[in-house]
Design a protein around this motif. Sequence first.
Motif, short mmCIF file in Angstrom:
data_model
loop_
_atom_site.label_atom_id
_atom_site.label_comp_id
_atom_site.label_asym_id
_atom_site.label_seq_id
_atom_site.Cartn_x
_atom_site.Cartn_y
_atom_site.Cartn_z
N GLN A 132 0.85 -1.19 0.00
CA GLN A 132 0.00 0.00 0.00
C GLN A 132 0.89 1.24 0.00
N PRO A 133 0.73 2.13 -1.00
CA PRO A 133 1.64 3.29 -1.09
C PRO A 133 1.54 4.23 0.10
N ILE A 134 0.38 4.31 0.77
CA ILE A 134 0.23 5.25 1.87
C ILE A 134 0.96 4.76 3.11
N ILE A 135 0.97 3.45 3.34
CA ILE A 135 1.55 2.88 4.56
C ILE A 135 2.97 2.39 4.33
N ASP A 136 3.18 1.66 3.25
CA ASP A 136 4.47 1.01 3.01
C ASP A 136 5.41 1.92 2.24
N LYS A 137 6.68 1.68 2.41
CA LYS A 137 7.70 2.41 1.65
C LYS A 137 7.86 1.79 0.28
N ARG A 138 8.43 2.55 -0.63
CA ARG A 138 8.64 2.05 -1.97
C ARG A 138 9.68 0.95 -1.96
N PRO A 139 9.39 -0.20 -2.56
CA PRO A 139 10.38 -1.30 -2.53
C PRO A 139 11.60 -0.96 -3.37
N LYS A 140 12.71 -1.48 -2.95
CA LYS A 140 13.98 -1.29 -3.66
C LYS A 140 14.17 -2.43 -4.63
N THR A 141 14.00 -2.12 -5.91
CA THR A 141 14.09 -3.16 -6.94
C THR A 141 15.51 -3.33 -7.47
N LYS A 142 16.42 -2.44 -7.09
CA LYS A 142 17.78 -2.52 -7.59
C LYS A 142 18.73 -2.81 -6.44
N PRO A 143 19.86 -3.44 -6.74
CA PRO A 143 20.81 -3.75 -5.65
C PRO A 143 21.52 -2.51 -5.16
N ALA A 144 22.31 -2.70 -4.13
CA ALA A 144 23.10 -1.60 -3.59
C ALA A 144 24.15 -1.14 -4.60
N PRO A 145 24.52 0.12 -4.59
CA PRO A 145 25.49 0.61 -5.58
C PRO A 145 26.85 -0.04 -5.39
N ASN A 146 27.54 -0.23 -6.51
CA ASN A 146 28.86 -0.83 -6.50
C ASN A 146 29.88 0.21 -5.99
N PRO A 147 30.57 -0.05 -4.90
CA PRO A 147 31.51 0.97 -4.37
C PRO A 147 32.69 1.22 -5.30
N ARG A 148 32.99 0.28 -6.20
CA ARG A 148 34.14 0.44 -7.10
C ARG A 148 33.75 1.05 -8.44
N ALA A 149 32.47 1.35 -8.62
CA ALA A 149 32.02 1.90 -9.90
C ALA A 149 32.48 3.34 -10.04
N ARG A 150 32.74 3.74 -11.27
CA ARG A 150 33.16 5.10 -11.57
C ARG A 150 32.42 5.56 -12.82
N PHE A 151 32.49 6.85 -13.09
CA PHE A 151 31.83 7.39 -14.27
C PHE A 151 32.55 6.91 -15.54
N MET A 152 31.76 6.61 -16.56
CA MET A 152 32.32 6.12 -17.82
C MET A 152 33.06 7.24 -18.55
N GLY A 153 34.12 6.86 -19.21
CA GLY A 153 34.84 7.79 -20.07
C GLY A 153 34.15 7.93 -21.42
N MET A 154 34.75 8.74 -22.29
CA MET A 154 34.15 8.97 -23.60
C MET A 154 34.10 7.69 -24.42
N GLU A 155 35.16 6.90 -24.38
CA GLU A 155 35.20 5.65 -25.14
C GLU A 155 34.20 4.64 -24.58
N GLU A 156 34.12 4.53 -23.27
CA GLU A 156 33.17 3.59 -22.66
C GLU A 156 31.73 4.02 -22.90
N PHE A 157 31.48 5.30 -22.86
CA PHE A 157 30.13 5.79 -23.12
C PHE A 157 29.73 5.53 -24.58
N THR A 158 30.66 5.70 -25.49
CA THR A 158 30.36 5.43 -26.90
C THR A 158 30.01 3.97 -27.11
N ASP A 159 30.79 3.05 -26.51
CA ASP A 159 30.47 1.62 -26.63
C ASP A 159 29.11 1.29 -26.03
#
Length: 465
Positions: A132-159
């Motif tokens: 129920q949206p009024i009582i319950d919190k929104r469920p987390k459908t995605k896992p926890a963020p990867n602590p080693r993740a970084r922003f993609m570079g230009m080459e990685e974004f292009t791929d």
Amino acid sequence: MSVARPAAGRLFSRCLAASPVTPAASRAAPVTCRHLHSSAPLEARRRPRFKSIPAAKMGLQSPEQIENFAKDKFPEYTPEEKEELRKVYSPEHMAALEAGEAAINPKDLTIQGRLRDDPYRLSYIDDFKNIQPIIDKRPKTKPAPNPRARFMGMEEFTDDLVKWAERFFPAGMETKTIKDFVTDNLKDVPEEDWPSSARKKAEKQLQEYLLATDGEMGIDLGENGPSSIDVLNYLLERSTMTDNGQGSNSAVAPALPNQVPGVAGRYKNAIDPADEGLDDAGEYQDLKKQTDLGVKALKSFTVKTLLLRFVSNQTRLGKIRSASVMAIAGNKDGWLGLGSAKSVEIAIAVQKAKLAAIRNMQPISRYERRTIYGNVEAKISGSVVRLSARPPGFGLRVPSRIFEMCRAAGIRDLAAKIPRSRNPMNTVKATFKALVNQPDPEEIAIGRGKKLVDVRKVYYGGAVY
């Protein structure tokens, strides 16, 4: 003597030891001890708002009654209900449900628990499969963020962009990137480290390949191509980190792009062609609806800023400084308005104050279209303003702020005195109040049953201006 000492306290509270009692003293009223406390004593013990329900009314006095109440209010799952649950839950979940049911004793819920019967009670007791949206919190459908993740570079974004676009191309079609048009010794080198001559040559060959491929195969994606929703989902939901596009739960709402596909260019500012380009920013559009005047007429009024000061609002995050502006507006022919506004930006506060002054314009009575009727006095807080009518040619012998108000209202002969406080804001408000509340000779004559006649107009042929 300090009342904190024991002896002084007893003396102050009249609780001294017994002394020889005289017959006169024995007939006096008994003296009670007084507590040294400023608050009033409680007259009675505070009672709870809701009365407790005895067990007799609930029918829980014997073990048989408790057992019957538990079976009635907390029944076990029937075989038919278990079969329905097996269709929804896995065997592991069913084993967990059965273990949880066995761990809770219905008798404990009967004796220690309380079932709510108010209209705000929960619609379920032990079934948490529905959200129920009024009582319950929104469920987390995605896992926890990867602590080693970084922003993609230009080459990685292009791929990543190429991989996403390949889903919309026909099956069996080969797509090439700029890496396919460089020499073998540069394919393993990052794109930002390529020589400029090699990059330009590869970009030119890639463009020629795309044009040739488009002409030969006649690529027309049609309905299979990416829609506006697909592009928007890619911009908002696609992860820009090196986490294989899995994303993560975040408390920050996704931001809209600068140009939303399918929406950009559709909404424009409503510019009235009748304004003749005088209000392309739309500052006077709301004022036009409120006053029923055109932009040319609104801009013809005399508008001036009389007062500018800085005020601070103390909050838990510190002091928030803002500007307070008071402005006037008039048509130099018997109309005057006063407006005030506040804003963090000075320019916005000035603009809002000027628009408010035009909106609040009121007619000002003028004798011979040059001065006021008699003597007028007004008071605002500690400031008192006294205005006096003067003969033709006298001029405006008033303070600077009152001078500007008289010019905007079309008053040319006036004298003013401020015997008390000269607070600028209160002075301006008192002057405006005095000009608006002038005594009208016509109303006074009508109230007395007389006829008001200007003798100069009668005996001098009306040439009195």
